[in-house]
Design an enzyme around this catalytic site. Structure first.
Site, short mmCIF file in Angstrom:
data_model
loop_
_atom_site.label_atom_id
_atom_site.label_comp_id
_atom_site.label_asym_id
_atom_site.label_seq_id
_atom_site.Cartn_x
_atom_site.Cartn_y
_atom_site.Cartn_z
N TRP A 12 -49.70 44.23 17.92
CA TRP A 12 -50.87 44.67 17.42
C TRP A 12 -51.98 43.41 17.34
O TRP A 12 -53.06 43.76 17.38
CB TRP A 12 -50.71 45.29 16.03
CG TRP A 12 -50.25 46.32 15.85
CD1 TRP A 12 -50.93 47.69 15.62
CD2 TRP A 12 -48.93 46.83 15.67
NE1 TRP A 12 -49.93 48.78 15.74
CE2 TRP A 12 -48.87 48.27 15.59
CE3 TRP A 12 -47.60 46.20 15.83
CZ2 TRP A 12 -47.61 48.74 15.44
CZ3 TRP A 12 -46.38 46.98 15.24
CH2 TRP A 12 -46.21 48.02 15.50
N ARG A 52 -39.74 46.09 8.59
CA ARG A 52 -39.62 47.46 8.78
C ARG A 52 -38.46 48.23 8.35
O ARG A 52 -38.41 49.55 7.96
CB ARG A 52 -39.83 47.57 10.44
CG ARG A 52 -39.79 49.05 11.01
CD ARG A 52 -40.34 49.22 12.32
NE ARG A 52 -40.97 50.58 12.51
CZ ARG A 52 -40.50 51.41 13.37
NH1 ARG A 52 -39.41 51.34 14.10
NH2 ARG A 52 -41.13 52.87 13.47
N HIS A 93 -38.75 51.51 5.81
CA HIS A 93 -37.99 52.70 6.34
C HIS A 93 -36.99 53.22 5.36
O HIS A 93 -36.65 54.29 5.25
CB HIS A 93 -37.43 52.83 8.01
CG HIS A 93 -38.42 52.94 8.78
ND1 HIS A 93 -38.38 53.55 10.06
CD2 HIS A 93 -39.99 52.57 8.70
CE1 HIS A 93 -39.46 53.61 10.85
NE2 HIS A 93 -40.44 53.13 9.98
C1 HEM Z 1 -43.41 48.92 14.13
C2 HEM Z 1 -45.03 53.54 13.32
C3 HEM Z 1 -46.60 52.26 8.82
C4 HEM Z 1 -44.27 47.90 9.32
C5 HEM Z 1 -43.71 50.35 14.04
C6 HEM Z 1 -43.63 51.06 15.33
C7 HEM Z 1 -44.03 52.20 15.23
C8 HEM Z 1 -44.55 52.38 13.93
C9 HEM Z 1 -44.27 53.37 16.39
C10 HEM Z 1 -42.90 50.47 16.82
C11 HEM Z 1 -41.35 50.26 16.50
C12 HEM Z 1 -40.77 49.96 17.71
O1 HEM Z 1 -40.98 50.32 18.89
O2 HEM Z 1 -39.86 48.77 17.44
C13 HEM Z 1 -45.88 53.55 12.37
C14 HEM Z 1 -46.66 54.29 11.55
C15 HEM Z 1 -46.90 54.21 10.44
C16 HEM Z 1 -46.34 52.90 10.12
C17 HEM Z 1 -46.96 55.89 12.50
C18 HEM Z 1 -47.89 54.86 9.36
C19 HEM Z 1 -48.72 55.75 9.66
C20 HEM Z 1 -45.87 51.03 8.72
C21 HEM Z 1 -45.90 50.62 7.15
C22 HEM Z 1 -45.14 49.23 7.26
C23 HEM Z 1 -44.84 49.30 8.85
C24 HEM Z 1 -46.30 51.29 6.04
C25 HEM Z 1 -44.74 48.23 6.32
C26 HEM Z 1 -45.32 48.10 5.12
C27 HEM Z 1 -43.91 47.56 10.56
C28 HEM Z 1 -43.52 46.52 11.41
C29 HEM Z 1 -43.32 46.85 12.56
C30 HEM Z 1 -43.46 48.30 12.91
C31 HEM Z 1 -43.37 45.31 10.60
C32 HEM Z 1 -42.89 45.93 13.71
C33 HEM Z 1 -41.25 46.00 13.99
C34 HEM Z 1 -40.87 45.04 15.04
O3 HEM Z 1 -41.31 44.08 15.56
O4 HEM Z 1 -39.47 45.38 15.45
N1 HEM Z 1 -44.25 51.32 13.27
N2 HEM Z 1 -45.82 52.33 11.24
N3 HEM Z 1 -45.37 50.18 9.53
N4 HEM Z 1 -44.03 48.66 11.80
FE1 HEM Z 1 -44.87 50.61 11.55
#
Ligand code: HEM
Length: 287
Positions: free
Chosen positions: A187, A44, A48
């Site tokens: 997820w 992530r 970002h």
């Molecule tokens: C986690 C939103 C696309 C990788 C998250 C979280 C949100 C989010 C709200 C939870 C953050 C937290 O509370 O720790 C979104 C939205 C996206 C998007 C709205 C697009 C519409 C992506 C993309 C990637 C990605 C493109 C990477 C290629 C991840 C990963 C996590 C995460 C790996 C888990 C992080 C953790 O476990 O700490 N995302 N995301 N996301 N996102 Fe996304």
């Protein structure tokens, strides 16, 4: 004769593999975090750092690592990413010649590989910038929105519909945290292993609105332990997105191949490389 002064250190592919190995080693040792791995939050961080790119102005992207500074570090979307940045500090201390912007993206590639995902060819060439290069808030996606928002945000980076769905498959990893985004839960059932389960679950499960005091999110009918964000559900509501979700749910190889291509593209947005795509390094994963 005259002795030649030592020039600046020019790292080789072997030097970058050493950085990879140090990250892999630290990932394997630091298991007392979240579901047992820093890998998801590293994925992530790289996303970002890169996803601020604007193809029209050429601003943002991984070149610069401006998330080291406020205001960018304080943008709501970046909440919690300090865990990932801090995790990488000992690696930076061990290899002071690598830029933060190369290190963060290399770590994203390493995390995908170490968590069982596809090979992510990677190349160096990013330079760190100062606080003046911080991007404005609002460039990263808002999970409460729909497919139009997804297309606006990812279209600004230069991605097409198929690539948007492939990238979203990274949500096979990790979880949402109430103290970061406000959302809660993983997820899928193996948040530290890269799979196509995110797509399988989107297709096979019935997703209901979760009844709770937090922000609107969805939960699976079978176990009520998993979650989907509104933007995740938008991928099955939208006909064009849905076609790719179905394809990736059925074909893990296709997902791995297309994810690799698009994550490589993401990590390189806006970087003025002197090297060529064929110079990318294919890192050897740990055993
Ligand atoms: C986690 C939103 C696309 C990788 C998250 C979280 C949100 C989010 C709200 C939870 C953050 C937290 O509370 O720790 C979104 C939205 C996206 C998007 C709205 C697009 C519409 C992506 C993309 C990637 C990605 C493109 C990477 C290629 C991840 C990963 C996590 C995460 C790996 C888990 C992080 C953790 O476990 O700490 N995302 N995301 N996301 N996102 Fe996304």
């Amino acid at each position: 004769g005259e002795s030649t002064p030592a020039g600046p250190f020019v790292p080789t592919k072997e030097d970058y593999q050493k950085v990879y190995d140090a990250i892999a080693h630290r990932l394997a040792n630091e298991t007392d975090y979240d579901d047992g791995s820093y890998g998801p939050v590293l994925v992530r961080l790289a996303w970002h750092a890169s996803g601020t790119y604007d193809k029209v102005t050429g601003t943002g992207g991984s070149n610069g690592a401006t998330m080291r500074f406020a205001p960018e570090s304080d943008h709501g979307a970046n909440a919690g990413l300090k865990h990932a940045r801090d995790f990488l500090e000992p690696i930076k201390a061990q290899f002071p010649w690598i830029t933060y912007s190369d290190l963060w993206t290399l770590a994203g590639a390493a995390a995908i590989q170490e968590l069982g995902g596809p090979v992510i060819p990677w190349r160096p060439g990013r330079q760190d910038k100062d606080v003046a290069a911080c991007t404005p808030d609002g460039r990263l996606p808002d999970a409460s929105k729909n497919q139009d928002h997804i297309r606006t945000i990812f279209g600004r980076m230069g991605f097409d519909d198929r690539e948007m769905v492939a990238l979203s498959g990274a949500h096979a990893l990790g979880r949402a945290h109430t103290d970061r985004s406000g959302y809660e839960g993983p997820w899928d059932f193996s948040p530290t292993v890269f799979t196509n389960d995110y797509f399988k679950l989107l297709v096979d499960e019935k997703w209901n609105q979760r009844k709770w005091n937090g922000p609107a999110q969805f939960t699976d009918k079978t176990t009520s332990t998993l979650m989907m964000l509104p933007t995740d559900i938008a991928l099955i509501k939208d006909k064009v997105f849905r076609k790719h979700v179905d394809r990736y749910a059925k074909d893990q190889d296709a997902f791995f191949k297309e994810f690799s291509d698009v994550y490589v593209k993401l990590l390189e947005l806006g970087v003025p490389f002197e090297s060529k795509p064929e110079d990318r390094i294919v890192f050897k994963a740990s055993e």
